[in-house]
Design a protein around this motif. Structure first.
Motif, PDB file in Angstrom:
ATOM      1  N   VAL A 248       3.463 -18.256   4.377  1.00  0.00           N
ATOM      2  CA  VAL A 248       2.853 -17.644   3.201  1.00  0.00           C
ATOM      3  C   VAL A 248       3.640 -16.377   2.867  1.00  0.00           C
ATOM      4  O   VAL A 248       3.911 -15.551   3.746  1.00  0.00           O
ATOM      5  CB  VAL A 248       1.376 -17.298   3.450  1.00  0.00           C
ATOM      6  CG1 VAL A 248       0.788 -16.552   2.260  1.00  0.00           C
ATOM      7  CG2 VAL A 248       0.568 -18.568   3.730  1.00  0.00           C
ATOM      8  N   LYS A 249       3.990 -16.212   1.602  1.00  0.00           N
ATOM      9  CA  LYS A 249       4.779 -15.066   1.152  1.00  0.00           C
ATOM     10  C   LYS A 249       4.359 -14.687  -0.259  1.00  0.00           C
ATOM     11  O   LYS A 249       4.309 -15.570  -1.117  1.00  0.00           O
ATOM     12  CB  LYS A 249       6.262 -15.441   1.178  1.00  0.00           C
ATOM     13  CG  LYS A 249       7.202 -14.333   0.723  1.00  0.00           C
ATOM     14  CD  LYS A 249       8.645 -14.823   0.715  1.00  0.00           C
ATOM     15  CE  LYS A 249       9.587 -13.732   0.231  1.00  0.00           C
ATOM     16  NZ  LYS A 249      10.984 -14.187   0.129  1.00  0.00           N
ATOM     17  N   PRO A 250       4.060 -13.370  -0.489  1.00  0.00           N
ATOM     18  CA  PRO A 250       3.932 -12.239   0.425  1.00  0.00           C
ATOM     19  C   PRO A 250       2.776 -12.416   1.418  1.00  0.00           C
ATOM     20  O   PRO A 250       2.058 -13.407   1.367  1.00  0.00           O
ATOM     21  CB  PRO A 250       3.673 -11.065  -0.522  1.00  0.00           C
ATOM     22  CG  PRO A 250       4.145 -11.506  -1.852  1.00  0.00           C
ATOM     23  CD  PRO A 250       3.866 -12.971  -1.890  1.00  0.00           C
ATOM     24  N   ALA A 251       2.592 -11.381   2.248  1.00  0.00           N
ATOM     25  CA  ALA A 251       1.629 -11.502   3.338  1.00  0.00           C
ATOM     26  C   ALA A 251       0.275 -10.880   3.006  1.00  0.00           C
ATOM     27  O   ALA A 251      -0.699 -11.587   2.741  1.00  0.00           O
ATOM     28  CB  ALA A 251       2.214 -10.875   4.605  1.00  0.00           C
ATOM     29  N   LEU A 252       0.197  -9.563   2.986  1.00  0.00           N
ATOM     30  CA  LEU A 252      -1.108  -8.905   2.860  1.00  0.00           C
ATOM     31  C   LEU A 252      -1.872  -9.252   1.589  1.00  0.00           C
ATOM     32  O   LEU A 252      -3.098  -9.380   1.633  1.00  0.00           O
ATOM     33  CB  LEU A 252      -0.942  -7.389   2.982  1.00  0.00           C
ATOM     34  CG  LEU A 252      -0.683  -6.872   4.400  1.00  0.00           C
ATOM     35  CD1 LEU A 252      -0.410  -5.374   4.383  1.00  0.00           C
ATOM     36  CD2 LEU A 252      -1.864  -7.184   5.318  1.00  0.00           C
ATOM     37  N   ALA A 271       3.985 -15.565   8.198  1.00  0.00           N
ATOM     38  CA  ALA A 271       3.711 -14.711   7.047  1.00  0.00           C
ATOM     39  C   ALA A 271       4.875 -13.743   6.898  1.00  0.00           C
ATOM     40  O   ALA A 271       5.369 -13.209   7.898  1.00  0.00           O
ATOM     41  CB  ALA A 271       2.410 -13.943   7.220  1.00  0.00           C
ATOM     42  N   TYR A 272       5.304 -13.525   5.663  1.00  0.00           N
ATOM     43  CA  TYR A 272       6.422 -12.630   5.389  1.00  0.00           C
ATOM     44  C   TYR A 272       5.882 -11.340   4.791  1.00  0.00           C
ATOM     45  O   TYR A 272       5.391 -11.325   3.663  1.00  0.00           O
ATOM     46  CB  TYR A 272       7.390 -13.299   4.415  1.00  0.00           C
ATOM     47  CG  TYR A 272       8.792 -12.708   4.369  1.00  0.00           C
ATOM     48  CD1 TYR A 272       9.018 -11.337   4.502  1.00  0.00           C
ATOM     49  CD2 TYR A 272       9.889 -13.528   4.177  1.00  0.00           C
ATOM     50  CE1 TYR A 272      10.291 -10.806   4.454  1.00  0.00           C
ATOM     51  CE2 TYR A 272      11.187 -13.015   4.124  1.00  0.00           C
ATOM     52  CZ  TYR A 272      11.373 -11.650   4.258  1.00  0.00           C
ATOM     53  OH  TYR A 272      12.648 -11.128   4.208  1.00  0.00           O
ATOM     54  N   GLN A 273       5.962 -10.258   5.573  1.00  0.00           N
ATOM     55  CA  GLN A 273       5.623  -8.934   5.054  1.00  0.00           C
ATOM     56  C   GLN A 273       6.836  -8.470   4.242  1.00  0.00           C
ATOM     57  O   GLN A 273       7.806  -7.959   4.775  1.00  0.00           O
ATOM     58  CB  GLN A 273       5.332  -7.962   6.200  1.00  0.00           C
ATOM     59  CG  GLN A 273       4.800  -6.619   5.732  1.00  0.00           C
ATOM     60  CD  GLN A 273       4.482  -5.703   6.887  1.00  0.00           C
ATOM     61  OE1 GLN A 273       5.344  -5.410   7.718  1.00  0.00           O
ATOM     62  NE2 GLN A 273       3.248  -5.236   6.960  1.00  0.00           N
ATOM     63  N   VAL A 274       6.765  -8.661   2.944  1.00  0.00           N
ATOM     64  CA  VAL A 274       7.962  -8.612   2.106  1.00  0.00           C
ATOM     65  C   VAL A 274       8.400  -7.175   1.803  1.00  0.00           C
ATOM     66  O   VAL A 274       7.742  -6.200   2.168  1.00  0.00           O
ATOM     67  CB  VAL A 274       7.745  -9.401   0.797  1.00  0.00           C
ATOM     68  CG1 VAL A 274       7.475 -10.858   1.093  1.00  0.00           C
ATOM     69  CG2 VAL A 274       6.622  -8.792  -0.037  1.00  0.00           C
ATOM     70  N   SER A 275       9.519  -7.088   1.088  1.00  0.00           N
ATOM     71  CA  SER A 275      10.155  -5.799   0.827  1.00  0.00           C
ATOM     72  C   SER A 275       9.233  -4.803   0.139  1.00  0.00           C
ATOM     73  O   SER A 275       9.245  -3.607   0.460  1.00  0.00           O
ATOM     74  CB  SER A 275      11.414  -6.021  -0.011  1.00  0.00           C
ATOM     75  OG  SER A 275      11.101  -6.649  -1.254  1.00  0.00           O
ATOM     76  N   GLY A 276       8.443  -5.258  -0.815  1.00  0.00           N
ATOM     77  CA  GLY A 276       7.539  -4.353  -1.508  1.00  0.00           C
ATOM     78  C   GLY A 276       6.448  -3.812  -0.601  1.00  0.00           C
ATOM     79  O   GLY A 276       6.024  -2.655  -0.748  1.00  0.00           O
ATOM     80  N   GLU A 277       5.991  -4.628   0.323  1.00  0.00           N
ATOM     81  CA  GLU A 277       4.998  -4.169   1.290  1.00  0.00           C
ATOM     82  C   GLU A 277       5.611  -3.102   2.194  1.00  0.00           C
ATOM     83  O   GLU A 277       4.977  -2.079   2.494  1.00  0.00           O
ATOM     84  CB  GLU A 277       4.482  -5.351   2.098  1.00  0.00           C
ATOM     85  CG  GLU A 277       3.728  -6.390   1.273  1.00  0.00           C
ATOM     86  CD  GLU A 277       3.351  -7.608   2.095  1.00  0.00           C
ATOM     87  OE1 GLU A 277       2.395  -7.521   2.885  1.00  0.00           O
ATOM     88  OE2 GLU A 277       4.035  -8.655   1.969  1.00  0.00           O
ATOM     89  N   TYR A 278       6.827  -3.370   2.667  1.00  0.00           N
ATOM     90  CA  TYR A 278       7.543  -2.387   3.475  1.00  0.00           C
ATOM     91  C   TYR A 278       7.733  -1.094   2.698  1.00  0.00           C
ATOM     92  O   TYR A 278       7.480   0.009   3.210  1.00  0.00           O
ATOM     93  CB  TYR A 278       8.896  -2.958   3.896  1.00  0.00           C
ATOM     94  CG  TYR A 278       9.806  -1.963   4.581  1.00  0.00           C
ATOM     95  CD1 TYR A 278       9.766  -1.798   5.962  1.00  0.00           C
ATOM     96  CD2 TYR A 278      10.693  -1.173   3.844  1.00  0.00           C
ATOM     97  CE1 TYR A 278      10.592  -0.874   6.591  1.00  0.00           C
ATOM     98  CE2 TYR A 278      11.514  -0.250   4.464  1.00  0.00           C
ATOM     99  CZ  TYR A 278      11.470  -0.101   5.841  1.00  0.00           C
ATOM    100  OH  TYR A 278      12.286   0.815   6.455  1.00  0.00           O
TER     101      TYR A 278
END
Length: 328
Positions: A248-252, A271-278
């Motif tokens: 699943v991408k993005p994660a949160l 789950a991918y905690q993507v660049s925007g989340e970072y």
């Protein structure tokens, strides 16, 4: 006193904790370029584009941190891109060379290859672009063969796992068949099964120089307004086509989707905690608005609680160090 008795001391909290998180759950995304020195990414402080020569040291860092592995994304100058994204499946492509470098120095390191075309096409889309009555569109069937070629070339270079992210219908089947025919039946497919057309990818597109030159990807990535039926349909198709892991991408923003997939599928979930989340977490921490360590670990525990067995996160090395410390 009620439930507070089981929260009174750290020893009691640790005793009854149900959700665990360890470095082995974390995969570190790496942006790889041909040469030069590492380059910082303005929208992702602390994340870099790394030249091939840095990979042995990065592999050592991942192993020492106890991470589950790394996933590779290639970065090409615009002059080397073309309409068919040949750099994605060329035997001497940047990711193929990166895989061989890492496996030569660290054969025990798990190496995942992102399998897509967007970083290598001059238009920035994830497949073959055509012109039609309604304007441009991405030709699904023409793209499948190129994605299969990409996965096969990555497996030949030594990738332990291939991860198709283009969101083309039938891509998992095409890749699975190509791998099996090519003698790589043992290589798992980690499918970006549920991937939304998200605004949270912005910093990644700067990092990988992969922003679309025209239009957007809403015609093949999923609509954030879609219900669970859309996510379940995508996941079921990839499951039936032979995906070994579902992501699943993005994660949160999609914890509900992740939790529903956990209830309905027996395969491991990522789950991918993507660049925007970072970028959000990092920016808030740099501004003093959040305790970075606590906020990042809380977000990762949320993903584990929702059902992710694998978490792709740019925080992987730092989170690993924090996890080796005593938890709050």
């Amino acid at each position: 006193m009620g439930p507070r008795r089981l929260r009174f001391t750290e020893g009691i909290r640790r005793l009854v904790a149900e959700v665990d998180l360890s470095p082995r759950h974390l995969v570190w995304p790496l942006f790889v370029k041909e040469e030069g020195e590492k380059e910082g990414i303005s929208s992702m402080p602390g994340v870099f584009r790394h030249p091939l020569k840095d990979l042995p040291a990065l592999g050592e860092e991942a192993l020492e941190a106890g991470l589950g592995g790394v996933i590779l994304f290639g970065v090409l100058p615009d002059s080397e891109k073309d309409p068919l994204g040949r750099g994605a499946y060329h035997p001497e492509g940047i990711v193929q060379r990166a895989i061989r470098t890492l496996k030569r120095h660290h054969p025990e390191l798990l190496v995942i290859a992102d399998t897509c075309l967007c970083e290598y096409t001059d238009h920035g889309h994830c497949g073959v672009v055509r012109e039609g009555r309604m304007g441009f569109y991405v030709d699904n069937e023409a793209s499948l063969d190129l994605l299969a070629q990409t996965a096969l070339s990555q497996a030949e270079a030594g990738a332990d796992v291939v991860a198709p992210s283009a969101m083309m219908d039938g891509q998992v089947r095409a890749i699975r068949e190509a791998l099996d025919r090519g003698g790589f039946a043992h290589v798992p497919v980690l499918s970006y099964a549920v991937k939304y057309a998200s605004s949270f990818y912005g910093p990644f597109r700067e990092a990988a120089a992969s922003a679309p030159r025209f239009g957007d990807r809403a015609g093949y990535q999923m609509d954030p307004r879609g219900g669970l039926w859309d996510a379940l349909w995508e996941a079921q198709l990839d499951d039936l086509e032979g995906a070994d892991l579902l992501m699943v991408k993005p994660a949160l923003p999609y914890l509900d989707v992740l939790a529903e997939l956990k209830r309905r599928f027996s395969k491991p979930l990522a789950a991918y905690q993507v660049s925007g989340e970072y970028a959000m977490l990092k920016a808030a921490a740099l501004a003093g608005y959040l305790d970075e360590r606590r906020a990042v670990l809380e977000s990762l525990y949320a993903l584990r609680r929702a059902g992710a067995q694998v978490i792709l996160t740019y925080y992987a090395p730092q989170a690993s160090a924090w996890l080796r410390e005593s938890l709050p």
